[in-house]
Design a protein around this motif. Structure first.
Motif, mmCIF file in Angstrom:
data_model
loop_
_atom_site.group_PDB
_atom_site.id
_atom_site.type_symbol
_atom_site.label_atom_id
_atom_site.label_comp_id
_atom_site.label_asym_id
_atom_site.label_seq_id
_atom_site.Cartn_x
_atom_site.Cartn_y
_atom_site.Cartn_z
ATOM 1 N N PHE A 167 0.827 -1.213 0.000
ATOM 2 C CA PHE A 167 0.000 0.000 0.000
ATOM 3 C C PHE A 167 0.862 1.265 0.000
ATOM 4 C CE2 PHE A 167 -1.916 3.422 2.527
ATOM 5 C CZ PHE A 167 -3.003 3.720 1.722
ATOM 6 N N ALA A 168 1.848 1.317 0.907
ATOM 7 C CA ALA A 168 2.625 2.539 1.085
ATOM 8 C C ALA A 168 3.600 2.789 -0.056
ATOM 9 C CB ALA A 168 3.384 2.482 2.406
ATOM 10 N N ASN A 169 4.282 1.752 -0.500
ATOM 11 C CA ASN A 169 5.358 1.942 -1.477
ATOM 12 C C ASN A 169 4.929 1.746 -2.925
ATOM 13 O OD1 ASN A 169 7.619 2.457 0.345
ATOM 14 N ND2 ASN A 169 7.335 0.356 1.028
ATOM 15 N N LEU A 170 3.900 0.935 -3.161
ATOM 16 C CA LEU A 170 3.517 0.631 -4.539
ATOM 17 C C LEU A 170 2.179 1.247 -4.946
ATOM 18 C CD1 LEU A 170 4.583 -3.137 -4.692
ATOM 19 C CD2 LEU A 170 5.931 -1.101 -5.271
ATOM 20 N N LEU A 171 1.185 1.189 -4.061
ATOM 21 C CA LEU A 171 -0.140 1.680 -4.435
ATOM 22 C C LEU A 171 -0.295 3.190 -4.277
ATOM 23 C CD1 LEU A 171 -2.666 -0.998 -3.124
ATOM 24 C CD2 LEU A 171 -1.824 -0.628 -5.442
ATOM 25 N N THR A 172 0.418 3.787 -3.328
ATOM 26 C CA THR A 172 0.253 5.219 -3.082
ATOM 27 C C THR A 172 0.491 6.072 -4.328
ATOM 28 O OG1 THR A 172 0.722 5.076 -0.709
ATOM 29 C CG2 THR A 172 1.140 7.185 -1.776
ATOM 30 N N PRO A 173 1.586 5.872 -5.073
ATOM 31 C CA PRO A 173 1.764 6.680 -6.292
ATOM 32 C C PRO A 173 0.656 6.443 -7.320
ATOM 33 C CG PRO A 173 3.814 5.614 -5.663
ATOM 34 C CD PRO A 173 2.740 4.995 -4.830
ATOM 35 N N VAL A 174 0.155 5.222 -7.394
ATOM 36 C CA VAL A 174 -0.929 4.916 -8.326
ATOM 37 C C VAL A 174 -2.200 5.663 -7.925
ATOM 38 C CG1 VAL A 174 -2.386 3.085 -9.276
ATOM 39 C CG2 VAL A 174 0.049 2.656 -8.873
ATOM 40 N N LEU A 175 -2.499 5.673 -6.635
ATOM 41 C CA LEU A 175 -3.683 6.373 -6.139
ATOM 42 C C LEU A 175 -3.584 7.878 -6.395
ATOM 43 C CD1 LEU A 175 -4.217 4.521 -2.735
ATOM 44 C CD2 LEU A 175 -5.607 4.310 -4.803
ATOM 45 N N ILE A 176 -2.417 8.446 -6.131
ATOM 46 C CA ILE A 176 -2.237 9.878 -6.359
ATOM 47 C C ILE A 176 -2.381 10.202 -7.841
ATOM 48 C CG2 ILE A 176 -0.552 11.755 -6.273
ATOM 49 C CD1 ILE A 176 0.477 10.570 -3.665
ATOM 50 N N GLY A 177 -1.780 9.373 -8.685
ATOM 51 C CA GLY A 177 -1.913 9.583 -10.126
ATOM 52 C C GLY A 177 -3.352 9.470 -10.585
ATOM 53 N N ALA A 178 -4.089 8.517 -10.006
ATOM 54 C CA ALA A 178 -5.496 8.338 -10.376
ATOM 55 C C ALA A 178 -6.321 9.554 -9.988
ATOM 56 C CB ALA A 178 -6.047 7.081 -9.707
ATOM 57 N N ILE A 179 -6.036 10.146 -8.824
ATOM 58 C CA ILE A 179 -6.765 11.341 -8.405
ATOM 59 C C ILE A 179 -6.500 12.492 -9.365
ATOM 60 C CG2 ILE A 179 -6.992 13.084 -6.594
ATOM 61 C CD1 ILE A 179 -6.438 10.908 -4.554
ATOM 62 N N PHE A 180 -5.263 12.654 -9.786
ATOM 63 C CA PHE A 180 -4.939 13.710 -10.746
ATOM 64 C C PHE A 180 -5.710 13.505 -12.051
ATOM 65 C CE2 PHE A 180 -1.076 14.875 -8.287
ATOM 66 C CZ PHE A 180 -1.198 16.251 -8.351
ATOM 67 N N VAL A 182 -8.550 11.734 -12.580
ATOM 68 C CA VAL A 182 -9.987 11.922 -12.374
ATOM 69 C C VAL A 182 -10.307 13.404 -12.209
ATOM 70 C CG1 VAL A 182 -11.897 11.479 -10.783
ATOM 71 C CG2 VAL A 182 -10.345 9.622 -11.414
ATOM 72 N N GLU A 183 -9.464 14.132 -11.474
ATOM 73 C CA GLU A 183 -9.705 15.565 -11.294
ATOM 74 C C GLU A 183 -9.622 16.303 -12.618
ATOM 75 O OE1 GLU A 183 -9.247 19.610 -11.092
ATOM 76 O OE2 GLU A 183 -7.463 18.403 -11.526
ATOM 77 N N TYR A 184 -8.663 15.935 -13.449
ATOM 78 C CA TYR A 184 -8.519 16.593 -14.758
ATOM 79 C C TYR A 184 -9.759 16.361 -15.619
ATOM 80 C CZ TYR A 184 -6.752 17.559 -19.443
ATOM 81 O OH TYR A 184 -6.599 18.049 -20.718
ATOM 82 N N LEU A 185 -10.233 15.123 -15.667
ATOM 83 C CA LEU A 185 -11.420 14.810 -16.462
ATOM 84 C C LEU A 185 -12.664 15.492 -15.891
ATOM 85 C CD1 LEU A 185 -10.776 11.004 -17.106
ATOM 86 C CD2 LEU A 185 -10.398 12.912 -18.684
ATOM 87 N N THR A 186 -12.773 15.511 -14.557
ATOM 88 C CA THR A 186 -13.918 16.164 -13.921
ATOM 89 C C THR A 186 -13.891 17.666 -14.174
ATOM 90 O OG1 THR A 186 -13.890 14.484 -12.168
ATOM 91 C CG2 THR A 186 -15.118 16.510 -11.727
ATOM 92 N N ARG A 187 -12.704 18.264 -14.115
ATOM 93 C CA ARG A 187 -12.573 19.699 -14.345
ATOM 94 C C ARG A 187 -13.002 20.076 -15.754
ATOM 95 N NH1 ARG A 187 -7.259 21.425 -15.461
ATOM 96 N NH2 ARG A 187 -6.631 19.911 -13.876
ATOM 97 N N ARG A 188 -12.654 19.250 -16.715
ATOM 98 C CA ARG A 188 -13.050 19.539 -18.104
ATOM 99 C C ARG A 188 -14.571 19.506 -18.258
ATOM 100 N NH1 ARG A 188 -9.115 19.485 -22.010
ATOM 101 N NH2 ARG A 188 -10.733 19.100 -23.561
ATOM 102 N N ALA A 189 -15.237 18.632 -17.488
ATOM 103 C CA ALA A 189 -16.695 18.544 -17.568
ATOM 104 C C ALA A 189 -17.373 19.635 -16.747
ATOM 105 C CB ALA A 189 -17.157 17.167 -17.099
ATOM 106 N N ALA A 190 -16.802 19.951 -15.581
ATOM 107 C CA ALA A 190 -17.435 20.915 -14.679
ATOM 108 C C ALA A 190 -17.177 22.362 -15.080
ATOM 109 C CB ALA A 190 -16.946 20.681 -13.247
ATOM 110 N N LEU A 191 -16.027 22.617 -15.715
ATOM 111 C CA LEU A 191 -15.661 23.978 -16.113
ATOM 112 C C LEU A 191 -15.319 23.983 -17.596
ATOM 113 C CD1 LEU A 191 -13.341 24.753 -13.054
ATOM 114 C CD2 LEU A 191 -15.731 25.438 -13.327
ATOM 115 N N PRO A 192 -16.304 23.783 -18.459
ATOM 116 C CA PRO A 192 -16.032 23.609 -19.892
ATOM 117 C C PRO A 192 -15.491 24.854 -20.592
ATOM 118 C CG PRO A 192 -18.385 23.814 -19.495
ATOM 119 C CD PRO A 192 -17.741 23.714 -18.145
ATOM 120 N N GLY A 193 -15.682 26.025 -20.027
ATOM 121 C CA GLY A 193 -15.244 27.243 -20.697
ATOM 122 C C GLY A 193 -13.793 27.599 -20.483
#
Length: 216
Positions: A167-180, A182-193
């Motif tokens: 969890f700490a050494n292998l999954l943590t970077p994957v989780l952080i990358g996934a949040i980035f 998802v946030e990027y895709l959500t931002r494009r939908a929520a703030l289209p302009g």
């Protein structure tokens, strides 16, 4: 994308994967090599040195120097407790980041950390919808850092060491990358302009903000 940039990203990915795997192996080993300990100490030690240097506080710089000297004089003890080194680094960094994000949520939306980062890209003042979105992103990051710290602690103290290390050494970077992502895709939908910045640019913005905060 240019060939040099592809190679640069490829080497960076390989180096990152090797670093994470070495950390995982060091955390679960009974007698890890000294290099594994030094690699485990490097991120937190470097952050402490940079913070102390920019603080211009003789007291804090002296304390940092004393801690570094103490670690150097106790390398054998630390090497026999490498898992603790990695745990303190993982839980400590997540706690620090959680506090950094969470403490900006107490006032209005414009004070949220992600709103401040957005103001570094888009000419302020940001509209109310953008500020609300940025505040919600700050909440998500705060909850992630707090949750990761709790999960890391529970696994370390009550679960198998191998599971904690995964969890700490292998999954943590994957989780952080996934949040980035998802946030990027959500931002494009929520703030289209908006003219949306890339994930890499978002990471650079956070680094610039951290450097400014350390100098203030």
């Amino acid at each position: 994308m240019a060939a040099k940039q592809v190679l640069r990203w490829g080497f960076g990915a390989l180096f990152g994967a090797a670093y994470l795997w070495l950390g995982h192996q060091a955390a679960i080993a009974n007698d890890p090599p000294l290099i594994s300990l030094l690699i485990g100490l490097a991120p937190l030690s470097t952050s402490a040195v940079v913070l102390a240097w920019h603080s211009r506080s003789v007291w804090l710089q002296s304390l940092c120097a004393a801690c570094l000297l103490g670690m150097l004089l106790n390398l054998d003890f630390l090497r026999s407790n490498t898992a603790w080194v990695y745990y303190i680094q993982h839980a400590g960094m997540h706690t620090m980041l959680g506090i950094m994000f969470g403490r900006t949520l107490g006032k209005d939306d414009a004070t949220a950390l992600c709103a401040r980062l957005s103001s570094m890209v888009y000419a302020p003042p940001l509209d109310a919808h953008h500020l609300r979105y940025a505040r919600n992103v700050t909440v998500v990051w705060t909850l992630y850092f707090a949750g990761a710290m709790v999960i890391s602690s529970l696994l370390f103290f009550f679960g198998p060491l191998t599971l904690w290390s995964v969890f700490a050494n292998l999954l943590t970077p994957v989780l952080i990358g996934a949040i980035f992502v998802v946030e990027y895709l959500t931002r494009r939908a929520a703030l289209p302009g908006l003219k949306h910045v890339s994930i890499a640019h978002s990471i650079r913005l956070y680094r610039e903000y951290s450097e400014r905060s350390n100098k203030d």
